[in-house]
Write an enzyme that holds these catalytic residues in place. Structure first.
Site, PDB file in Angstrom:
ATOM      1  N   TYR A  29       0.990  -1.459  -0.589  1.00  0.00           N
ATOM      2  CA  TYR A  29       0.267   0.350   0.293  1.00  0.00           C
ATOM      3  C   TYR A  29       0.983   0.967   0.531  1.00  0.00           C
ATOM      4  O   TYR A  29       2.178   1.261   0.679  1.00  0.00           O
ATOM      5  CB  TYR A  29      -0.769   0.091   1.183  1.00  0.00           C
ATOM      6  CG  TYR A  29      -0.714  -0.017   2.812  1.00  0.00           C
ATOM      7  CD1 TYR A  29      -0.176   0.858   3.309  1.00  0.00           C
ATOM      8  CD2 TYR A  29      -0.833  -1.318   3.224  1.00  0.00           C
ATOM      9  CE1 TYR A  29       0.698   0.199   4.259  1.00  0.00           C
ATOM     10  CE2 TYR A  29      -0.011  -1.505   4.443  1.00  0.00           C
ATOM     11  CZ  TYR A  29       0.771  -0.710   5.660  1.00  0.00           C
ATOM     12  OH  TYR A  29       0.303  -0.984   6.498  1.00  0.00           O
ATOM     13  N   CYS A  30      -0.045   2.451  -0.701  1.00  0.00           N
ATOM     14  CA  CYS A  30       0.969   3.596  -0.456  1.00  0.00           C
ATOM     15  C   CYS A  30       2.604   3.172  -1.364  1.00  0.00           C
ATOM     16  O   CYS A  30       3.708   3.443  -1.026  1.00  0.00           O
ATOM     17  CB  CYS A  30       1.196   4.606   0.535  1.00  0.00           C
ATOM     18  SG  CYS A  30       1.781   5.990  -0.022  1.00  0.00           S
ATOM     19  N   PRO A  31       2.490   2.825  -2.088  1.00  0.00           N
ATOM     20  CA  PRO A  31       3.676   2.116  -3.143  1.00  0.00           C
ATOM     21  C   PRO A  31       4.524   3.281  -3.879  1.00  0.00           C
ATOM     22  O   PRO A  31       4.006   4.951  -3.924  1.00  0.00           O
ATOM     23  CB  PRO A  31       3.453   1.044  -3.975  1.00  0.00           C
ATOM     24  CG  PRO A  31       2.040   1.802  -4.952  1.00  0.00           C
ATOM     25  CD  PRO A  31       1.415   2.457  -3.080  1.00  0.00           C
ATOM     26  N   LYS A  77       8.339  -4.451   2.161  1.00  0.00           N
ATOM     27  CA  LYS A  77       8.415  -3.389   2.285  1.00  0.00           C
ATOM     28  C   LYS A  77       8.368  -3.233   3.737  1.00  0.00           C
ATOM     29  O   LYS A  77       7.563  -3.461   4.658  1.00  0.00           O
ATOM     30  CB  LYS A  77       7.730  -2.323   1.637  1.00  0.00           C
ATOM     31  CG  LYS A  77       7.625  -0.988   1.662  1.00  0.00           C
ATOM     32  CD  LYS A  77       6.551  -0.486   1.196  1.00  0.00           C
ATOM     33  CE  LYS A  77       6.144   0.835   2.233  1.00  0.00           C
ATOM     34  NZ  LYS A  77       4.869   1.677   0.498  1.00  0.00           N
TER      35      LYS A  77
END
Length: 274
Positions: free
Chosen positions: A145-147, A158
């Site tokens: 999420y939110c790459p 991550k």
């Protein structure tokens, strides 16, 4: 790469602000992150900001473009997560007691420091704090999420993401790091958010197809019993030893009228997006 030591005189002191918000204070937390950028530039004072926010989701402006945004938000509410929209681009991230948020505020440097160099500063600080860790890489981690290009990862998983804001020649480099807790649950929450929002039923905006296993906690990746408080201590110890001395003298100024006016202005601006 530009080193932080090259940007300030040797006798520079960085002010440190620690804040812990309660679950209903998501908008206030974001207002502080914006107000500190203005305050840092106003005082010509670099600032380090550590903050935590229990069980919340911080959405980006892009998230509001989901085809079924209301259903997406309803999924967060049903899971017991309040949400706040920040007045900046990007996508949603999860905050809870195991997530550490860090702001590095650098006044009067926007004309001297490129976007990539600014990202490198905070990434290097974290790498220097854990010199014996497996390689900490930065690249966009697919299905997180939110790459972003400056996702921080170990062995492809991550654990942190970095964003940036610039205003009146000041820079705020903002990092969130999953330290401990239920990272898979965080990923599942955001996976459901985008599924319920029908992210795949439009072509204009690019939303992540979240796979929870793409992310992990720093504690698990390093196989160390890390806590948010311990990581703060380790980061500050490294900062004092490798970069500049720090102090907490600024904290009392946050109650004074100059800062409170900045804070109120930022809070009101955020209100338009909620």
């Amino acid at each position: 790469m530009v080193a932080l030591n090259q940007l300030f005189p040797n006798n520079q002191v960085f002010q440190v602000v620690h804040q812990s918000f309660n679950q209903e204070q998501g908008q206030l937390a974001l207002a502080h992150t914006n107000a500190l950028l203005a305050f840092s530039t106003q005082l010509s004072q670099p600032i380090i900001h550590f903050w935590t926010l229990p069980q919340n989701v911080i959405l980006g402006m892009m998230d509001t473009k989901l085809p079924d945004y209301q259903s997406a938000c309803a999924s967060l509410t049903a899971a017991g997560y309040p949400y706040t929209v920040r007045n900046a681009g990007g996508l949603g991230v999860v905050a809870d007691a195991g997530v550490l948020n860090i702001g590095l505020y650098l006044p009067h440097l926007a004309d001297q420091l490129s976007i990539d160099d600014a990202y490198e500063l905070i990434a290097d600080w974290l790498v220097q704090t854990y010199p014996h860790a497996p390689e900490i890489a930065h690249f966009e981690v697919d299905h997180s999420y939110c790459p972003g290009n400056y996702d921080l990862s170990i062995n492809g998983q991550k654990f942190a993401g970095i964003a940036q804001r610039r205003s009146k020649n000041g820079i705020a480099i903002l990092l969130y790091a999953s330290i401990n807790g239920q990272q898979k649950q965080r990923g599942q929450l955001m996976q459901t958010f985008y599924q319920q929002g029908n992210a795949d039923q439009q072509q204009r905006w690019q939303f992540p197809t979240v796979e929870p296993d793409s992310m992990a906690n720093l504690a698990d990746l390093l196989d160390q019993p890390l806590t948010v408080a311990l990581v703060q201590q380790q980061l500050l110890a490294r900062f004092n030893a490798h970069y500049f001395k720090t102090t907490t003298d600024l904290v009392s100024s946050l109650d004074q009228s100059d800062y409170q006016q900045l804070l109120q202005k930022q809070f009101q601006q955020l209100s338009r997006y909620q």
